[in-house]
Design a protein around this motif. Structure first.
Motif, PDB file in Angstrom:
ATOM      1  N   ILE A  10       0.854  -1.184   0.000  1.00 17.21           N
ATOM      2  CA  ILE A  10       0.000   0.000   0.000  1.00 17.21           C
ATOM      3  C   ILE A  10       0.896   1.243   0.000  1.00 17.21           C
ATOM      4  O   ILE A  10       1.711   1.415   0.908  1.00 17.21           O
ATOM      5  N   PRO A  11       0.777   2.124  -1.000  1.00 15.76           N
ATOM      6  CA  PRO A  11       1.553   3.369  -0.968  1.00 15.76           C
ATOM      7  C   PRO A  11       1.168   4.184   0.263  1.00 15.76           C
ATOM      8  O   PRO A  11       0.005   4.197   0.678  1.00 15.76           O
ATOM      9  N   SER A  12       2.149   4.873   0.833  1.00 11.16           N
ATOM     10  CA  SER A  12       1.859   5.652   2.043  1.00 11.16           C
ATOM     11  C   SER A  12       2.801   6.837   2.145  1.00 11.16           C
ATOM     12  O   SER A  12       3.860   6.873   1.505  1.00 11.16           O
ATOM     13  N   LEU A  13       2.405   7.802   2.970  1.00 16.12           N
ATOM     14  CA  LEU A  13       3.196   9.005   3.196  1.00 16.12           C
ATOM     15  C   LEU A  13       3.544   9.129   4.670  1.00 16.12           C
ATOM     16  O   LEU A  13       2.741   8.764   5.540  1.00 16.12           O
ATOM     17  N   PRO A  23      -1.972   6.010   4.571  1.00 16.10           N
ATOM     18  CA  PRO A  23      -2.127   5.165   3.379  1.00 16.10           C
ATOM     19  C   PRO A  23      -2.809   5.939   2.257  1.00 16.10           C
ATOM     20  O   PRO A  23      -3.774   6.676   2.482  1.00 16.10           O
ATOM     21  N   VAL A  24      -2.303   5.773   1.044  1.00 11.26           N
ATOM     22  CA  VAL A  24      -2.831   6.502  -0.115  1.00 11.26           C
ATOM     23  C   VAL A  24      -3.763   5.587  -0.905  1.00 11.26           C
ATOM     24  O   VAL A  24      -3.366   4.499  -1.338  1.00 11.26           O
ATOM     25  N   ARG A  25      -4.996   6.064  -1.114  1.00 11.49           N
ATOM     26  CA  ARG A  25      -5.978   5.291  -1.874  1.00 11.49           C
ATOM     27  C   ARG A  25      -5.994   5.693  -3.348  1.00 11.49           C
ATOM     28  O   ARG A  25      -5.787   4.876  -4.231  1.00 11.49           O
ATOM     29  N   PRO A  56      -2.011   7.298 -10.563  1.00 17.17           N
ATOM     30  CA  PRO A  56      -2.095   6.091  -9.728  1.00 17.17           C
ATOM     31  C   PRO A  56      -1.476   6.332  -8.365  1.00 17.17           C
ATOM     32  O   PRO A  56      -0.549   7.133  -8.219  1.00 17.17           O
ATOM     33  N   ALA A  57      -2.005   5.645  -7.362  1.00 14.56           N
ATOM     34  CA  ALA A  57      -1.500   5.831  -5.999  1.00 14.56           C
ATOM     35  C   ALA A  57      -0.014   5.510  -5.901  1.00 14.56           C
ATOM     36  O   ALA A  57       0.723   6.157  -5.145  1.00 14.56           O
ATOM     37  N   ASP A  58       0.448   4.523  -6.670  1.00 14.64           N
ATOM     38  CA  ASP A  58       1.856   4.146  -6.554  1.00 14.64           C
ATOM     39  C   ASP A  58       2.784   5.056  -7.357  1.00 14.64           C
ATOM     40  O   ASP A  58       3.975   4.780  -7.481  1.00 14.64           O
TER      41      ASP A  58
END
Length: 228
Positions: A10-13, A23-25, A56-58
């Motif tokens: 899950i991409p996150s900041l 978490p980035v949706r 895209p989130a990623d």
């Protein structure tokens, strides 16, 4: 639950002052939200028809990581933007309620393959590939909304190799943050974890391999990195 392949991470900041991560949706973006930037791109602002697109989130680049120069372009441009992180969402959200959905704020770069975008525009084609490529969304750590005093004089700046390229005020935005959230919620069901890039001031230009950038939403967050 069993998966046929390993699920992607899950991409996150990062979050300022915390060991937790956000978490980035999804990543939503608005174009032409500063009139001077619209003019420098040879466009006009249509107040009745906001211009939205997605990444895209990623595509996020975090924690000061290097930003790889993308393939298939010879003209990569920087666009510094205030980034809004949502802690809640919904459909058809009134603008007067929208600010209460914001979890936090940061600063980011909407990187753009300008040559690809120009060709797409000339042919009246969609220009997703000019915006939604790998590593196209470097984003700072987020500051919780309760710690932020956001106002019309809040400034955005971007320097490349120590030379200022972009400078703007949030008060110059065509659509405010609550208005952007409200308009997006009429098109999508917004949810916690969504990021919104809120548009860039004038001064966009090319960024090259080896360049170092320093972006800042003053009083909120800074973003530093290098294109490789």
């Amino acid at each position: 639950m069993s998966y046929a392949i390993t699920p992607p991470a899950i991409p996150s900041l990062p979050i300022i002052g915390s060991d937790q991560r956000f978490p980035v949706r999804r990543i939503f973006c608005i174009g032409r939200n500063y009139a001077e930037h619209a003019r420098e791109m040879g466009a006009t602002v249509d107040k009745e028809t906001p211009l939205f697109f997605c990444k895209p989130a990623d595509a996020v680049v975090t924690d000061g990581a290097d930003v790889p120069y993308p393939q298939a372009t010879q003209d990569l441009h920087h666009e510094v933007e205030l980034v809004v992180a949502l802690g809640a969402g919904g459909r058809d959200i009134p603008a007067e309620r929208a600010a209460g959905l914001v979890w936090g704020y940061g600063v980011g770069l909407d990187l753009t393959r300008r040559d690809i975008q120009a060709i797409a525009k000339a042919k009246s084609h969609p220009w997703d590939v000019a915006k939604a490529f790998d590593h196209s969304a470097p984003v700072s750590a987020l500051r919780p909304a309760g710690d932020v005093q956001l106002g019309p004089d809040t400034t955005l700046t971007l320097s490349i190799n120590g030379q200022q390229r972009q400078h703007g005020r949030l008060g110059d935005m065509v659509y405010s943050v609550p208005e952007i959230i409200a308009m997006l919620s009429a098109l999508f069901e917004l949810k916690a974890g969504d990021l919104i890039f809120t548009g860039t001031p004038a001064g966009v230009s090319a960024i090259q391999r080896g360049d170092r950038f320093h972006a800042e939403a003053h009083g909120i967050a800074t973003l530093e990195g290098r294109v490789v």
